[in-house]
Write a protein that holds these residues in place. Structure first.
Motif, short mmCIF file in Angstrom:
data_model
loop_
_atom_site.label_atom_id
_atom_site.label_comp_id
_atom_site.label_asym_id
_atom_site.label_seq_id
_atom_site.Cartn_x
_atom_site.Cartn_y
_atom_site.Cartn_z
N PRO A 176 73.28 -26.55 97.01
CA PRO A 176 73.73 -27.91 97.31
C PRO A 176 72.62 -28.91 97.64
O PRO A 176 72.90 -30.11 97.74
N SER A 177 71.39 -28.44 97.78
CA SER A 177 70.26 -29.35 97.98
C SER A 177 69.55 -29.67 96.68
O SER A 177 68.61 -30.46 96.65
N GLY A 178 69.98 -29.03 95.60
CA GLY A 178 69.36 -29.26 94.30
C GLY A 178 68.20 -28.34 94.00
O GLY A 178 67.51 -28.52 92.99
N ASN A 179 67.98 -27.35 94.86
CA ASN A 179 66.88 -26.40 94.64
C ASN A 179 67.35 -25.26 93.74
O ASN A 179 68.49 -24.80 93.83
N LYS A 225 76.97 -40.70 99.15
CA LYS A 225 75.52 -40.53 99.07
C LYS A 225 75.14 -39.55 97.96
O LYS A 225 75.77 -38.50 97.81
N LEU A 226 74.12 -39.92 97.17
CA LEU A 226 73.61 -39.03 96.13
C LEU A 226 72.74 -37.98 96.80
O LEU A 226 71.57 -38.24 97.13
N VAL A 227 73.28 -36.78 97.01
CA VAL A 227 72.57 -35.74 97.76
C VAL A 227 71.79 -34.79 96.85
O VAL A 227 70.91 -34.08 97.31
N VAL A 228 72.15 -34.76 95.57
CA VAL A 228 71.37 -34.02 94.58
C VAL A 228 70.93 -35.02 93.52
O VAL A 228 71.76 -35.63 92.84
N GLU A 229 69.64 -35.23 93.43
CA GLU A 229 69.08 -36.24 92.54
C GLU A 229 69.58 -36.08 91.11
O GLU A 229 69.72 -34.94 90.61
N ALA A 230 69.87 -37.18 90.45
CA ALA A 230 70.33 -37.16 89.06
C ALA A 230 69.14 -36.94 88.14
O ALA A 230 68.54 -37.89 87.62
N LYS A 231 68.81 -35.67 87.95
CA LYS A 231 67.65 -35.32 87.12
C LYS A 231 67.97 -34.23 86.11
O LYS A 231 67.08 -33.71 85.44
N PHE A 232 69.25 -33.90 85.98
CA PHE A 232 69.66 -32.83 85.07
C PHE A 232 70.40 -33.42 83.86
O PHE A 232 71.09 -34.42 83.98
N PRO A 256 80.06 -33.92 90.64
CA PRO A 256 79.07 -34.26 89.61
C PRO A 256 79.22 -35.72 89.18
O PRO A 256 80.34 -36.20 88.96
N VAL A 257 78.11 -36.43 89.09
CA VAL A 257 78.13 -37.82 88.66
C VAL A 257 76.99 -38.07 87.66
O VAL A 257 75.95 -37.41 87.71
N LYS A 258 77.24 -39.05 86.78
CA LYS A 258 76.22 -39.43 85.81
C LYS A 258 75.58 -40.74 86.23
O LYS A 258 76.27 -41.74 86.45
N VAL A 259 74.27 -40.72 86.38
CA VAL A 259 73.50 -41.92 86.72
C VAL A 259 72.46 -42.10 85.62
O VAL A 259 71.56 -41.27 85.46
N GLY A 260 72.60 -43.18 84.86
CA GLY A 260 71.73 -43.34 83.70
C GLY A 260 72.08 -42.28 82.66
O GLY A 260 73.24 -42.12 82.30
#
Length: 348
Positions: A223-226, A191-198, A176-180
């Motif tokens: 793992p794909s963010g779905n 590589k950011l494989v699950v978009e930072a949208k949560f 898990p990473v925080k972007v913005g």
């Protein structure tokens, strides 16, 4: 030849079984010191430590000597690990305690910088980072000034493609990473494989992680963010939700759902714990038992207190003393200790 192969196979299985030694911390009655017991209840390491921690699967346990104000490590024979450096600190994570060896590496703080010891006691990654996470399958995340990086066990650095503000450790190959202002997941190549949208996320456990939407609702992603379980819940507990059940909160009520998101009709109880090792504790009228993933009682309420199941055993209290039960509810170690902790795999 067939008999020979069978003998070799049996020997291999036997070696593997005995190499996965289980040890638990235990404190005798009227003692202030802890030791380590085996599943028969015998002290393998006598009670002699005021501040000790569980053995890791790497076969080492962290000890803190209050007099010298130093940490060190012991093996399952109570031998002290010789280390390149003596004056180091270990990280303490709220709810988990002191973190020692994980994936054959120990995260250590020296002069306010973080590095890593290997199992031989060598400082294999220099203490030069401002923050660090535990290793998982050969990779960890570290922070140098305001930049997060991925490293391997010899300290080779790998940049992360996004500007990460905060990061947690890898689990199942994703961190898990925080972007913005939001969270996503990076893989071991950065590589950011699950978009930072949560708004927040948990760790992946058997291919699922909880995630919170911008509106504050929680569901579970792959793992794909779905979404594999739609975000309709107000809260969720980390747990083995792909193999058993997890607790979720909806309309101010906690309930269990299975790996498909179907609500489990749990036995009536005053309170419940999380599913660990396939069972969850439940309390009725002051006594505690365990329910299975079907929601039915696997072990009827009969104990004063319990700990979660771990590696097939659960600590249970009766008559003000602690012992251990198996998954049938039978005592494997009768109540005789002032306090105990979980059985952990000590060594590979």
């Amino acid at each position: 030849m067939k008999a020979l192969l069978t003998s070799i196979l049996c020997l291999t299985v036997s070696v593997n079984v005995f190499s996965q030694e289980l040890l638990a911390q235990a404190k005798p009655v009227d003692s202030d010191e802890w030791g380590y017991i085996n599943p028969k209840g015998d002290f393998i390491i006598p009670a002699q430590y005021r501040n000790c921690n569980a053995f890791s699967s790497d076969g080492l346990a962290a000890i803190y000597d209050k007099k010298s104000k130093q940490f060190y490590f012991i093996d399952t024979k109570n031998n002290r690990l010789e280390t390149d450096v003596k004056d180091f600190k270990l990280k303490n994570i709220f709810g988990f305690g002191t973190v020692g060896f994980v994936d054959n590496m120990a995260m250590v703080e020296i002069d306010r910088k973080w590095g890593y010891l290997d199992k031989k006691g060598h400082l294999s990654v220099a203490a030069k980072y401002d923050d660090a996470t535990v290793f998982d399958n050969g990779y960890a995340l570290v922070k140098s000034k305001d930049k997060w990086l991925i490293i391997d066990k010899v300290g080779t650095e790998q940049p992360i493609q996004e500007n990460v503000e905060d990061a947690k450790h890898f689990q199942e190959g994703l961190a898990p990473v925080k972007v913005g202002d939001n969270y996503g997941f990076v893989n071991t190549t950065g590589k950011l494989v699950v978009e930072a949208k949560f708004k927040s996320v948990g760790y992946f456990v058997h291919g699922k992680a909880w995630a919170k939407t911008e509106s504050g609702k929680i569901g579970f992603i792959d793992p794909s963010g779905n979404w594999v379980i739609e975000p309709i819940y107000d809260a969720a507990k980390d747990g083995s939700y792909s193999t058993a059940c997890t607790r979720v909160k909806e309309n101010d009520q906690w309930k269990f759902i299975d790996k498909k998101g179907t609500v489990v009709d749990a036995a009536s109880a005053d309170s419940y714990g999380n599913f660990e090792d396939g069972l969850a504790y439940a309390k009725v009228g002051g006594l505690v038992g365990f329910i299975s993933a079907t929601g039915a009682w696997a072990i009827e309420p009969q104990f004063e207190a319990v700990r979660d199941f771990k590696n097939g055993y659960a600590a249970a209290k009766q008559g003000d003393k602690w012992g251990f039960i198996d998954k049938t509810g039978n005592w494997v170690i009768k109540p005789q200790f002032d306090s105990v902790k979980d059985f952990e795999k000590a060594g590979k």
